[in-house]
Design a protein around this motif. Sequence first.
Motif, short mmCIF file in Angstrom:
data_model
loop_
_atom_site.label_atom_id
_atom_site.label_comp_id
_atom_site.label_asym_id
_atom_site.label_seq_id
_atom_site.Cartn_x
_atom_site.Cartn_y
_atom_site.Cartn_z
N ASP A 55 0.84 -1.19 0.00
CA ASP A 55 0.00 0.00 0.00
C ASP A 55 0.88 1.25 0.00
OD1 ASP A 55 -1.80 2.01 0.42
OD2 ASP A 55 -2.69 1.13 2.21
N PRO A 56 0.79 2.08 -1.04
CA PRO A 56 1.66 3.26 -1.10
C PRO A 56 1.37 4.28 -0.01
CG PRO A 56 0.10 3.26 -2.93
CD PRO A 56 -0.06 1.96 -2.21
N SER A 57 0.18 4.23 0.58
CA SER A 57 -0.10 5.20 1.64
C SER A 57 0.73 4.90 2.88
CB SER A 57 -1.59 5.22 1.97
OG SER A 57 -1.99 3.97 2.49
N ILE A 58 1.04 3.63 3.14
CA ILE A 58 1.91 3.27 4.27
C ILE A 58 3.30 3.85 4.02
CG2 ILE A 58 2.98 1.37 5.53
CD1 ILE A 58 0.14 1.12 6.06
N ALA A 59 3.80 3.69 2.81
CA ALA A 59 5.12 4.24 2.46
C ALA A 59 5.12 5.75 2.61
CB ALA A 59 5.50 3.83 1.04
#
Length: 139
Positions: free
Chosen positions: A3-7
Amino acid sequence: MHDPSIAALLLAASAAVLLLLGSAHLLLTFAGDRFHPRDPALTARLQEESPRISRQTTMWRAGLGFHASHSLGAMLFGLIYLYLALEPERFVMRSTPLLWLGFAYLLAMVLLARRYWFNVPFRGVALAAALYAAALLLR
């Protein structure tokens, strides 16, 4: 794919650490005596003596300026990367050059902190670099 939001949140956390460290450093530079030498006689000498490069300043004033500009650099990095990590399009997460530039800056700060500073800033920039590295791995 992660999930790019975690990154992006990890990148934001990394930037927030630098913003906090830079802000604390600026505050300690001008409020109190935390960066003053323990020997008052040395403080007096630093306030009298100029560097070889110019007599227009003293070692004391130059030191204050270096501390302040160092703080502002960390704060600017923190503000810019915090904004980039949280802006809706997450542009920074798709920009390999910006991501690696930020990571290179943090690695340089870790090396400087390890070699020239003390434990608190070293641990802080190491934490920021670790959060940033995790963001790179998850992106």
